[in-house]
Write an enzyme that holds these catalytic residues in place. Structure first.
Site, PDB file in Angstrom:
ATOM      1  N   SER A 157     -20.958 -31.978  42.519  1.00 25.51           N
ATOM      2  CA  SER A 157     -20.943 -32.274  43.957  1.00 25.51           C
ATOM      3  C   SER A 157     -19.811 -31.677  44.772  1.00 25.51           C
ATOM      4  O   SER A 157     -19.850 -31.756  45.996  1.00 25.51           O
ATOM      5  CB  SER A 157     -20.954 -33.770  44.173  1.00 25.51           C
ATOM      6  OG  SER A 157     -22.267 -34.220  44.053  1.00 25.51           O
ATOM      7  N   LYS A 166     -14.474 -37.093  52.099  1.00 21.21           N
ATOM      8  CA  LYS A 166     -15.820 -37.589  51.786  1.00 21.21           C
ATOM      9  C   LYS A 166     -15.846 -39.108  51.903  1.00 21.21           C
ATOM     10  O   LYS A 166     -14.916 -39.789  51.452  1.00 21.21           O
ATOM     11  CB  LYS A 166     -16.181 -37.140  50.363  1.00 21.21           C
ATOM     12  CG  LYS A 166     -17.596 -37.473  49.919  1.00 21.21           C
ATOM     13  CD  LYS A 166     -17.850 -36.910  48.522  1.00 21.21           C
ATOM     14  CE  LYS A 166     -19.262 -37.139  48.017  1.00 21.21           C
ATOM     15  NZ  LYS A 166     -19.462 -36.580  46.665  1.00 21.21           N
ATOM     16  N   SER A 168     -23.414 -33.549  46.360  1.00 24.42           N
ATOM     17  CA  SER A 168     -23.458 -34.597  47.357  1.00 24.42           C
ATOM     18  C   SER A 168     -22.368 -34.473  48.433  1.00 24.42           C
ATOM     19  O   SER A 168     -22.491 -35.075  49.502  1.00 24.42           O
ATOM     20  CB  SER A 168     -23.332 -35.968  46.692  1.00 24.42           C
ATOM     21  OG  SER A 168     -22.107 -36.080  46.011  1.00 24.42           O
TER      22      SER A 168
HETATM   23  N1  GLN Z   1     -26.529 -33.585  41.929  1.00 30.53           N
HETATM   24  C1  GLN Z   1     -25.964 -34.460  40.971  1.00 30.53           C
HETATM   25  C2  GLN Z   1     -26.580 -35.834  41.086  1.00 30.53           C
HETATM   26  O1  GLN Z   1     -27.419 -35.994  41.890  1.00 30.53           O
HETATM   27  C3  GLN Z   1     -24.463 -34.500  41.081  1.00 30.53           C
HETATM   28  C4  GLN Z   1     -23.957 -35.450  42.094  1.00 30.53           C
HETATM   29  C5  GLN Z   1     -22.447 -35.541  42.085  1.00 30.53           C
HETATM   30  O2  GLN Z   1     -21.734 -34.727  41.501  1.00 30.53           O
HETATM   31  N2  GLN Z   1     -21.960 -36.580  42.725  1.00 30.53           N
HETATM   32  O3  GLN Z   1     -26.261 -36.737  40.394  1.00 30.53           O
END
Ligand code: GLN
Length: 478
Positions: A156, A57, A132
């Site tokens: 994420s 990532k 994400s």
């Molecule tokens: N969907 C969550 C957010 O928008 C989690 C994102 C993540 O785990 N980086 O913050």
């Protein structure tokens, strides 16, 4: 070399339709692969991931590749060092093929907030891959690479793994070093593996886990041999708590509920004892997370001002420069240009929640509720060894469907943020397909540092089912 070539060919093949990568490094991947071949030929001891293509990532620092966080703010950022996780991958002789697309600064649940364009779900390219870490899950689902590294602040790793039909683990907070991880919400961020199977997740976790003195939250504990526990599929003596409230939640799709219920039978047949468990404060998980995470983000992202880090505006509005002075005007313009709208929203929400006069009402209040949520888990783990429930309220939704409705997007995190707030490990497992052929998933959660227990039960589930073997390949034409 052959394996690297084939991974790179598959990535190129699916890059137009899926777009899982922000950066593919063909040249360096082939050099790394050649080095592995030479090492093997010379009869040296090989690392645990010798020659295995791994995608990372684009939020982890890599000294030989860009690290953009899918943001215009870091479009040109080339870190002078490798994150610990990257160092460990290199020591294990893995072949890093490139950096994967994500929501900007890991803020999102669909990979649509990337400044470099969306990633599409390999099972249905009109749908989101989750986020994400959408690119990291999509490239594994597309069978381009067997392993990838994601990060999980509120789901994420698990949510995109679930929506793309692959296996993903959020380790215990502090289990994997965050040195060289661009910070989003420091009390929640954790790095973890995505793969086809639990066995591969265990292998990758073993490589990346461990103490790192340069990360003050890293746990100074031995890394167990996660593989060793996967020998038996006998779950006798294990008590699995089914999260009843989650299944009864109005927001959950019937297909997801059915997948979880079907998995209960699988665990029971493998010998597990099944009990019902509840987390009474779970309805507060999303609001608590969406105060704490933006608060921490507003502080972490203050470094991107065009002077210390990141994009610097070239043109200043002369009136603003006059009014604010050239330095502050540069900060303002650079941030206005560099950040996308979701990141700006988080910074504003977080700054507000932390501001004098409001901190007690929002940030400090959220910390108290976080404690209650953690205590719910402590209580649940006196009744069960593992908790079983959904990962997401629904299968992958359509591109564009929720992007203009932040609340709907935040509600995707209903079942995942609890593990981050409590700091516990959690595993997302493929659990079949819905009527439209979209992946379904289940989630197992375990007490702090009980990754072995999670992987043991996950592997037992995969030895009794074929869900993890399903592939979307026909739909992406490779
Ligand atoms: N969907 C969550 C957010 O928008 C989690 C994102 C993540 O785990 N980086 O913050």
């Amino acid at each position: 070399m052959e394996i690297a070539e084939s991974a790179l060919a598959s990535i190129e093949d699916s890059q137009t339709s899926v777009h899982a990568f922000t950066h593919v490094d063909r040249e360096r991947a082939l050099i790394a692969a050649a080095a592995v071949d030479a090492k093997r030929k010379a009869g040296h001891t090989m690392g645990a991931l010798a020659g295995v293509p791994v995608a990372v990532k684009d939020v982890l620092c890599t000294k030989d590749m860009p690290t953009t966080c899918a943001s215009n703010m870091l479009r040109d950022f080339r870190p002078p060092y490798d994150a610990t996780v990257i160092e460990k991958l290199r020591i294990a002789d893995a072949v890093i093929v490139g950096k994967t697309n994500m929501d900007e600064f890991a803020m999102g649940a669909s990979t649509e907030t990337s400044a470099f364009g969306v990633t599409r779900n390999p099972w249905d390219t009109t749908r989101i891959p989750g986020g994400s870490s959408g690119g990291a899950a999509a490239c594994v689902a597309a069978r381009s690479v067997p392993l990838s590294i994601g990060t999980d602040t509120g789901g994420s790793i698990r949510q995109p793994a679930a929506l793309c039909g692959v296996t993903g683990l959020k380790p215990t907070y502090g289990r994997v070093s965050r040195y060289g991880l661009v910070a989003f919400a420091s009390s929640l961020d954790q790095v973890g593996p995505i793969a086809w199977t639990v066995e591969e997740v265990a292998l990758l976790l073993r490589v990346i886990a461990g103490f790192e003195p340069r990360d003050s939250t890293s746990l100074d504990l031995e890394v167990p041999d996660y593989h060793a526990v996967l020998q038996s599929n006998d779950l006798r003596g294990i008590k699995i708590g089914v999260l009843r409230d989650a299944l009864d939640n109005d927001g959950i799709d019937e297909s997801i509920r059915n997948a979880v219920i079907a998995s209960v039978d699988v665990f029971r047949s493998a010998g597990a004892e099944i009990v019902d468990v509840n987390l009474p404060h779970s309805e507060y998980c999303v609001p608590t997370y969406y105060v704490i995470a933006p608060s921490e983000a507003s502080s972490n992202l203050s470094r991107y001002d065009g002077a210390h880090y990141g994009h610097r505006a070239e043109q200043l509005d002369p009136d603003k420069a006059e009014q604010l002075g050239p330095l502050v005007a540069t900060y303002c313009r650079s941030r206005a240009e560099g950040f996308g709208s979701e990141v700006k929203r988080r910074i504003m929400v977080g700054t507000y929640a932390l501001s004098e006069g409001y901190a007690d009402q929002y940030y400090n209040q959220a910390l108290k509720v976080r404690r209650l949520i953690k205590e719910d888990y402590d209580a649940a783990f006196t009744q069960a060894d593992l908790l079983l429930g959904p990962v997401t309220p629904s299968p992958a939704f359509g591109l564009g469907e929720k992007i203009d409705d932040p609340i709907q997007m935040y509600l995707c995190d209903l079942f995942t943020v609890g593990a981050n707030l409590a700091g516990i490990p959690a595993l997302s497992l493929p659990a079949g397909l819905d009527a439209d052929g979209l992946p379904l998933a289940i989630q197992l959660q375990a007490p702090v540092l009980e990754e072995s227990r999670l992987l043991f039960a996950g592997a037992a589930f995969q030895s009794a089912t074929d869900h993890h073997k399903l592939r979307p390949e026909k739909k992406i034409g490779s």
